[in-house]
Motif scaffolding. Structure first.
Motif, PDB file in Angstrom:
ATOM      1  N   UNK A 175       0.853  -1.186   0.000  1.00 19.84           N
ATOM      2  CA  UNK A 175       0.000   0.000   0.000  1.00 19.84           C
ATOM      3  C   UNK A 175       0.888   1.234   0.000  1.00 19.84           C
ATOM      4  N   UNK A 176       0.286   2.420  -0.263  1.00 21.61           N
ATOM      5  CA  UNK A 176       1.118   3.616  -0.255  1.00 21.61           C
ATOM      6  C   UNK A 176       0.341   4.832   0.213  1.00 21.61           C
ATOM      7  N   UNK A 177       1.086   5.832   0.649  1.00 24.67           N
ATOM      8  CA  UNK A 177       0.534   7.115   1.044  1.00 24.67           C
ATOM      9  C   UNK A 177       0.741   8.083  -0.103  1.00 24.67           C
ATOM     10  N   UNK A 178      -0.344   8.564  -0.690  1.00 31.21           N
ATOM     11  CA  UNK A 178      -0.218   9.387  -1.897  1.00 31.21           C
ATOM     12  C   UNK A 178       0.349  10.764  -1.612  1.00 31.21           C
ATOM     13  N   UNK A 179       0.196  11.272  -0.375  1.00 28.74           N
ATOM     14  CA  UNK A 179       0.710  12.612  -0.115  1.00 28.74           C
ATOM     15  C   UNK A 179       2.211  12.623   0.160  1.00 28.74           C
ATOM     16  N   UNK A 180       2.780  11.490   0.570  1.00 27.19           N
ATOM     17  CA  UNK A 180       4.213  11.440   0.812  1.00 27.19           C
ATOM     18  C   UNK A 180       4.927  10.409  -0.051  1.00 27.19           C
ATOM     19  N   UNK A 181       4.191   9.678  -0.837  1.00 29.79           N
ATOM     20  CA  UNK A 181       4.753   8.601  -1.648  1.00 29.79           C
ATOM     21  C   UNK A 181       5.554   7.633  -0.785  1.00 29.79           C
ATOM     22  N   UNK A 182       4.928   7.268   0.324  1.00 26.28           N
ATOM     23  CA  UNK A 182       5.487   6.254   1.218  1.00 26.28           C
ATOM     24  C   UNK A 182       4.707   4.968   1.024  1.00 26.28           C
ATOM     25  N   UNK A 183       5.408   3.862   0.878  1.00 22.23           N
ATOM     26  CA  UNK A 183       4.786   2.584   0.572  1.00 22.23           C
ATOM     27  C   UNK A 183       5.066   1.586   1.690  1.00 22.23           C
ATOM     28  N   UNK A 184       4.207   0.593   1.819  1.00 19.97           N
ATOM     29  CA  UNK A 184       4.467  -0.455   2.803  1.00 19.97           C
ATOM     30  C   UNK A 184       4.006  -1.797   2.273  1.00 19.97           C
ATOM     31  N   UNK A 185       4.637  -2.854   2.755  1.00 19.68           N
ATOM     32  CA  UNK A 185       4.246  -4.212   2.392  1.00 19.68           C
ATOM     33  C   UNK A 185       4.377  -5.078   3.629  1.00 19.68           C
ATOM     34  N   UNK A 186       3.386  -5.913   3.872  1.00 22.08           N
ATOM     35  CA  UNK A 186       3.372  -6.771   5.051  1.00 22.08           C
ATOM     36  C   UNK A 186       3.365  -8.231   4.639  1.00 22.08           C
ATOM     37  N   UNK A 187       4.165  -9.025   5.320  1.00 19.83           N
ATOM     38  CA  UNK A 187       4.266 -10.446   5.001  1.00 19.83           C
ATOM     39  C   UNK A 187       4.197 -11.284   6.273  1.00 19.83           C
ATOM     40  N   UNK A 188       3.139 -12.087   6.449  1.00 20.31           N
ATOM     41  CA  UNK A 188       3.090 -13.004   7.582  1.00 20.31           C
ATOM     42  C   UNK A 188       3.736 -14.337   7.208  1.00 20.31           C
ATOM     43  N   UNK A 189       4.335 -14.990   8.163  1.00 21.10           N
ATOM     44  CA  UNK A 189       4.878 -16.322   7.949  1.00 21.10           C
ATOM     45  C   UNK A 189       4.245 -17.253   8.964  1.00 21.10           C
ATOM     46  N   UNK A 190       3.369 -18.132   8.484  1.00 12.73           N
ATOM     47  CA  UNK A 190       2.653 -19.040   9.375  1.00 12.73           C
ATOM     48  C   UNK A 190       3.139 -20.479   9.248  1.00 12.73           C
ATOM     49  N   UNK A 191       3.910 -20.788   8.205  1.00 15.45           N
ATOM     50  CA  UNK A 191       4.463 -22.134   8.078  1.00 15.45           C
ATOM     51  C   UNK A 191       5.467 -22.375   9.212  1.00 15.45           C
ATOM     52  N   UNK A 192       5.479 -23.579   9.727  1.00 10.98           N
ATOM     53  CA  UNK A 192       6.340 -23.923  10.862  1.00 10.98           C
ATOM     54  C   UNK A 192       7.755 -24.239  10.362  1.00 10.98           C
ATOM     55  N   UNK A 193       8.427 -23.201   9.859  1.00 12.63           N
ATOM     56  CA  UNK A 193       9.752 -23.364   9.261  1.00 12.63           C
ATOM     57  C   UNK A 193      10.827 -22.842  10.205  1.00 12.63           C
ATOM     58  N   UNK A 194      11.983 -23.479  10.177  1.00 11.80           N
ATOM     59  CA  UNK A 194      13.088 -23.105  11.063  1.00 11.80           C
ATOM     60  C   UNK A 194      13.516 -21.662  10.850  1.00 11.80           C
ATOM     61  N   UNK A 195      13.591 -21.215   9.606  1.00  7.74           N
ATOM     62  CA  UNK A 195      14.078 -19.871   9.288  1.00  7.74           C
ATOM     63  C   UNK A 195      12.927 -18.920   8.954  1.00  7.74           C
ATOM     64  N   UNK A 196      11.808 -19.061   9.648  1.00  8.59           N
ATOM     65  CA  UNK A 196      10.599 -18.298   9.316  1.00  8.59           C
ATOM     66  C   UNK A 196      10.831 -16.792   9.339  1.00  8.59           C
ATOM     67  N   UNK A 197      11.631 -16.307  10.301  1.00  7.93           N
ATOM     68  CA  UNK A 197      11.890 -14.875  10.378  1.00  7.93           C
ATOM     69  C   UNK A 197      12.597 -14.351   9.139  1.00  7.93           C
ATOM     70  N   UNK A 198      13.546 -15.112   8.640  1.00 11.20           N
ATOM     71  CA  UNK A 198      14.272 -14.721   7.429  1.00 11.20           C
ATOM     72  C   UNK A 198      13.320 -14.598   6.252  1.00 11.20           C
TER      73      UNK A 198
END
Length: 310
Positions: free
Chosen positions: A18-41
């Motif tokens: 998503x983005x902020x049109x007045x500042x052209x700031x964007x964001x992206x969110x990613x959840x990790x729900x799989x039970x993986x050893x390196x989930x944070x990475x």
């Protein structure tokens, strides 16, 4: 004094941020729900990839970690270390986040958010946030289907896999983790004629193709045999009886271009595997061709990784 705010635009289908049109700031969110050893990475890398592949400069990453009451301190330390590793690899600052122990989860749930920006006005600096393909354009895929999941499965189910395959073969699959960052190929493609870019992640290549088509508002026709895939992925998927085209595929990008072969050549010249796999076409039909068999692409299903890693 009352502050006036411009209306901000939310994320559109297939854009992943998503983005902020007045500042052209964007964001992206990613959840990790799989039970993986390196989930944070993987959570952090996915969030950064979603920003970078839109031609946006990542500014920082924050991470939310929900831990079940049985979690130990060492588990949290591992998650934070993995998040820091992903940020360091991508050259993006880690800005902390939130950690909570709750009975609402039965294993760690990690959600990474990457915030980025585009300097100047939209006319001065092009991003791919609003870019979308159109009928007649070629579809190009970089790297390989199932890349991210292959790395996860090879590491987390290593002992099972080496009962069938040589250890060096599985060791090679573990190292696929080193290829999930997409910064270099995104930069090359943006200069070589890519007209839209979409990262392949949850739901795999099939889900990414569906999203690409939906974003373009047209159909597609793709040759299944042309989709690049590593032998390690094929073997591991056969072992667990899962579909490699419906597996987390972080590290692979989908592009549309007027001249797909030129774009693929430009990527290959930089040492990045790439292939033209099909075309966007008029209408709504999403067609997958496999030798003499033709079928319609199904709506994205639950990622196959959850059949193995929960």
């Amino acid at each position: 004094m009352k502050t006036e705010y411009k209306k901000n635009a939310s994320a559109a289908v297939g854009t992943d941020c998503a983005f902020s049109s007045n500042r052209r700031v964007f964001s992206a969110t990613s959840p990790m729900t799989a039970d993986a050893t390196d989930a944070g990475f993987y959570a952090v890398t996915k969030a950064i990839n979603s920003i970078v592949c839109q031609g946006i400069t990542p500014d920082h990453v924050t991470v939310s970690v929900l831990l079940d009451p049985d979690s130990e301190e060492q588990a949290l330390k591992k998650i934070v270390a993995d998040c820091l590793e992903a940020c360091k690899e991508a050259g993006v600052p880690y800005a902390g986040g939130h950690t909570e122990v709750t009975t609402a989860v039965n294993r760690p749930v990690i959600t990474a958010t990457c915030v980025g920006y585009a300097e100047g006005t939209s006319d001065e600096e092009k991003t791919f946030f609003e870019a979308k393909g159109k009928a007649g354009q070629a579809i190009v895929i970089s790297k390989w289907a199932g890349l991210e999941s292959t790395a996860m499965l090879a590491k987390d189910r290593y002992d099972e896999l080496i009962t069938r395959y040589p250890a060096p073969f599985i060791d090679g699959a573990v190292r696929f983790k080193e290829m999930v960052n997409i910064g270099r190929e995104a930069a090359v493609a943006m200069k070589a004629g890519a007209l839209s870019i979409h990262d392949a992640s949850n739901g795999g290549i099939f889900a990414a193709l569906w999203e690409l088509s939906g974003r373009a508002g047209c159909g597609l026709k793709v040759d299944l045999k042309a989709i690049p895939i590593r032998q390690e992925t094929i073997e591991i998927c056969e072992f667990f009886e899962i579909n490699p085209y419906q597996l987390l595929s972080g590290g692979a990008l989908l592009f549309t271009a007027d001249d797909g072969e030129r774009l693929a050549d430009a990527l290959r010249e930089e040492g990045i595997p790439a292939a033209v796999v099909g075309f966007l076409q008029e209408g709504n039909d999403k067609i997958i061709v496999n030798n003499d068999e033709t079928r319609f692409l199904d709506m994205p299903q639950t990622d196959e990784i959850h059949k193995v890693l929960g």
